[in-house]
Design a protein around this motif. Structure first.
Motif, PDB file in Angstrom:
ATOM      1  N   MET A 135      -4.864   0.690   2.744  1.00 33.46           N
ATOM      2  CA  MET A 135      -5.213   1.627   1.887  1.00 33.46           C
ATOM      3  C   MET A 135      -6.042   2.691   2.425  1.00 33.46           C
ATOM      4  O   MET A 135      -6.075   3.896   2.067  1.00 33.46           O
ATOM      5  CB  MET A 135      -5.766   0.933   0.683  1.00 33.46           C
ATOM      6  CG  MET A 135      -4.919   0.456  -0.304  1.00 33.46           C
ATOM      7  SD  MET A 135      -3.778   1.788  -0.986  1.00 33.46           S
ATOM      8  CE  MET A 135      -3.074   0.819  -2.644  1.00 33.46           C
ATOM      9  N   ILE A 136      -7.132   2.252   3.026  1.00 32.98           N
ATOM     10  CA  ILE A 136      -8.043   3.014   3.924  1.00 32.98           C
ATOM     11  C   ILE A 136      -7.224   3.835   4.751  1.00 32.98           C
ATOM     12  O   ILE A 136      -7.711   5.146   4.706  1.00 32.98           O
ATOM     13  CB  ILE A 136      -9.077   2.273   4.566  1.00 32.98           C
ATOM     14  CG1 ILE A 136      -9.995   1.466   3.576  1.00 32.98           C
ATOM     15  CG2 ILE A 136     -10.075   3.077   5.587  1.00 32.98           C
ATOM     16  CD1 ILE A 136     -10.958   2.334   2.625  1.00 32.98           C
ATOM     17  N   ALA A 176       1.001  -1.162   0.012  1.00 32.66           N
ATOM     18  CA  ALA A 176      -0.018   0.021   0.106  1.00 32.66           C
ATOM     19  C   ALA A 176       0.783   1.259  -0.062  1.00 32.66           C
ATOM     20  O   ALA A 176       0.645   2.227  -0.980  1.00 32.66           O
ATOM     21  CB  ALA A 176      -0.774  -0.057   1.035  1.00 32.66           C
ATOM     22  N   HIS A 177       1.903   1.260   0.730  1.00 30.69           N
ATOM     23  CA  HIS A 177       2.854   2.361   0.764  1.00 30.69           C
ATOM     24  C   HIS A 177       3.491   2.569  -0.583  1.00 30.69           C
ATOM     25  O   HIS A 177       3.360   3.613  -0.965  1.00 30.69           O
ATOM     26  CB  HIS A 177       3.700   2.306   1.790  1.00 30.69           C
ATOM     27  CG  HIS A 177       5.132   3.061   1.886  1.00 30.69           C
ATOM     28  ND1 HIS A 177       4.975   4.395   2.312  1.00 30.69           N
ATOM     29  CD2 HIS A 177       6.519   2.991   1.213  1.00 30.69           C
ATOM     30  CE1 HIS A 177       6.173   5.168   2.182  1.00 30.69           C
ATOM     31  NE2 HIS A 177       6.907   4.161   1.502  1.00 30.69           N
ATOM     32  N   ALA A 199      -5.834   6.522   2.601  1.00 27.94           N
ATOM     33  CA  ALA A 199      -6.827   7.288   2.076  1.00 27.94           C
ATOM     34  C   ALA A 199      -7.422   8.625   2.959  1.00 27.94           C
ATOM     35  O   ALA A 199      -7.634   9.635   2.638  1.00 27.94           O
ATOM     36  CB  ALA A 199      -8.180   6.444   1.638  1.00 27.94           C
ATOM     37  N   ARG A 200      -7.599   8.192   4.253  1.00 26.94           N
ATOM     38  CA  ARG A 200      -8.024   9.132   5.401  1.00 26.94           C
ATOM     39  C   ARG A 200      -6.964  10.166   5.449  1.00 26.94           C
ATOM     40  O   ARG A 200      -7.558  11.239   5.691  1.00 26.94           O
ATOM     41  CB  ARG A 200      -8.444   8.372   6.581  1.00 26.94           C
ATOM     42  CG  ARG A 200      -9.538   7.537   6.700  1.00 26.94           C
ATOM     43  CD  ARG A 200      -9.949   6.734   7.899  1.00 26.94           C
ATOM     44  NE  ARG A 200     -10.927   6.004   7.695  1.00 26.94           N
ATOM     45  CZ  ARG A 200     -11.268   4.836   8.265  1.00 26.94           C
ATOM     46  NH1 ARG A 200     -10.166   4.198   9.146  1.00 26.94           N
ATOM     47  NH2 ARG A 200     -12.497   4.261   8.098  1.00 26.94           N
ATOM     48  N   GLN A 201      -5.781   9.983   5.176  1.00 24.68           N
ATOM     49  CA  GLN A 201      -4.721  11.128   5.081  1.00 24.68           C
ATOM     50  C   GLN A 201      -4.698  11.905   4.116  1.00 24.68           C
ATOM     51  O   GLN A 201      -4.531  13.350   4.032  1.00 24.68           O
ATOM     52  CB  GLN A 201      -3.316  10.419   5.613  1.00 24.68           C
ATOM     53  CG  GLN A 201      -3.234   9.759   6.709  1.00 24.68           C
ATOM     54  CD  GLN A 201      -1.798   9.201   6.850  1.00 24.68           C
ATOM     55  OE1 GLN A 201      -0.897   9.500   6.560  1.00 24.68           O
ATOM     56  NE2 GLN A 201      -1.831   7.818   7.554  1.00 24.68           N
ATOM     57  N   THR A 202      -4.753  11.085   2.886  1.00 26.55           N
ATOM     58  CA  THR A 202      -4.729  11.844   1.613  1.00 26.55           C
ATOM     59  C   THR A 202      -5.811  12.787   1.487  1.00 26.55           C
ATOM     60  O   THR A 202      -6.035  13.758   0.806  1.00 26.55           O
ATOM     61  CB  THR A 202      -4.564  10.911   0.463  1.00 26.55           C
ATOM     62  OG1 THR A 202      -3.481  10.130   0.823  1.00 26.55           O
ATOM     63  CG2 THR A 202      -4.501  11.413  -0.958  1.00 26.55           C
ATOM     64  N   ALA A 203      -7.323  12.190   1.702  1.00 28.00           N
ATOM     65  CA  ALA A 203      -8.504  13.047   1.399  1.00 28.00           C
ATOM     66  C   ALA A 203      -9.340  13.106   2.638  1.00 28.00           C
ATOM     67  O   ALA A 203     -10.264  12.414   2.864  1.00 28.00           O
ATOM     68  CB  ALA A 203      -9.263  12.272   0.304  1.00 28.00           C
ATOM     69  N   SER A 209      -5.521   4.706  -2.110  1.00 27.05           N
ATOM     70  CA  SER A 209      -4.793   5.527  -1.105  1.00 27.05           C
ATOM     71  C   SER A 209      -5.619   6.883  -1.219  1.00 27.05           C
ATOM     72  O   SER A 209      -4.974   7.874  -0.573  1.00 27.05           O
ATOM     73  CB  SER A 209      -3.308   5.718  -1.304  1.00 27.05           C
ATOM     74  OG  SER A 209      -3.019   6.404  -2.649  1.00 27.05           O
ATOM     75  N   GLY A 210      -6.757   7.202  -1.677  1.00 29.79           N
ATOM     76  CA  GLY A 210      -7.488   8.465  -1.641  1.00 29.79           C
ATOM     77  C   GLY A 210      -7.172   9.506  -2.824  1.00 29.79           C
ATOM     78  O   GLY A 210      -7.647  10.381  -2.626  1.00 29.79           O
ATOM     79  N   ILE A 211      -6.439   9.278  -3.776  1.00 32.45           N
ATOM     80  CA  ILE A 211      -5.915  10.159  -4.733  1.00 32.45           C
ATOM     81  C   ILE A 211      -7.061  10.804  -5.480  1.00 32.45           C
ATOM     82  O   ILE A 211      -7.516  11.791  -5.562  1.00 32.45           O
ATOM     83  CB  ILE A 211      -5.166   9.779  -5.847  1.00 32.45           C
ATOM     84  CG1 ILE A 211      -3.664   9.231  -5.068  1.00 32.45           C
ATOM     85  CG2 ILE A 211      -4.773  10.846  -6.802  1.00 32.45           C
ATOM     86  CD1 ILE A 211      -3.022  10.165  -4.230  1.00 32.45           C
TER      87      ILE A 211
END
Length: 230
Positions: free
Chosen positions: A70-71, A8-9, A74-78, A47-49
């Protein structure tokens, strides 16, 4: 579980370009159909892009992904979007203005699972891309390196399915960490997918790109639209 912490990273750090470059084209597809606000459900949100770009454009977003790692990204990205862990064929999708699934999401399920989703769709538009039959050569091997990671991906295909073996190497706290994942993807027949969509009253437009981002050979974007329900 696919896309554990290290992969995921790596996917977020080294392979976000596709979602970033495709997002403007997907937004244009929505705007052209007079979808400019409201809830968008994103399946396989990664990852929320894309979720980030949708929220920046004024949409509410509910993203699902089978990978808890990934979730978390995603919470950090969006941060303006909402996210829940769950595979596309195992979640309850609320009423929404559109369902989107970018990046071979449906290939991680089955044809029957896609049909169930389409049959129960709570929206009049579904936009997704898939890898189709014959999309991959029988064998392919790649190694890609990043700042603190490296990945070896071996792909084997019989034309109907793809097995992707991904070996990851990542430096964490000064030490090299190694992991391996094996992903199996179903490759879909275009005529069968079109027939599935037509059977559930969706008209279909098929493209090779998200306008701003062309897909690899053997991949296609499906824009499925259904007349508004009474």
């Amino acid at each position: 579980m696919n896309y554990r912490d290290d992969l995921a990273h790596i996917h977020h750090a080294g392979f976000s370009e596709f979602a970033e470059s495709a997002a403007p084209g997907l937004l244009e597809m929505l705007w052209q159909r007079d979808i400019r606000d409201g809830l968008i459900v994103e399946l396989g949100c990664g990852s929320g892009i894309l979720a980030r770009e949708l929220t920046r454009a004024g949409f509410e977003v509910l993203g699902y992904d089978a990978s808890p790692s990934m979730i978390a990204l995603a919470r950090q990205t969006a941060p303006k979007a909402r996210f829940k862990a769950g595979a596309f064929d195992a979640v309850e999708i609320p009423d929404c203005n559109a369902i989107v699934a970018m990046g071979e999401v449906f290939n991680y399920g089955t044809f029957d699972a896609v049909e169930r989703l389409i049959a129960n769709a709570t929206t009049n538009i579904v936009i997704f891309d898939i890898a189709e039959r014959g999309a991959y050569p029988e064998y392919d091997e790649q190694r890609i390196d990043g700042d603190d990671w490296s990945v070896i991906a071996v792909k084997v295909s019989d034309g109907a399915r793809l097995t992707r073996t991904v070996e990851t190497f990542r430096v964490v706290n000064g030490e090299m960490r190694r992991d391996k994942e094996v992903h199996t993807l179903e490759l879909y027949d275009r005529d069968a997918m079109k027939a599935l969509l037509h059977a559930h009253d969706f008209r279909v437009t098929i493209r090779r790109s998200y306008r701003t981002r062309r897909l690899p050979k053997g991949h296609a974007v499906y824009i499925a639209e259904r007349s508004a329900r009474a």
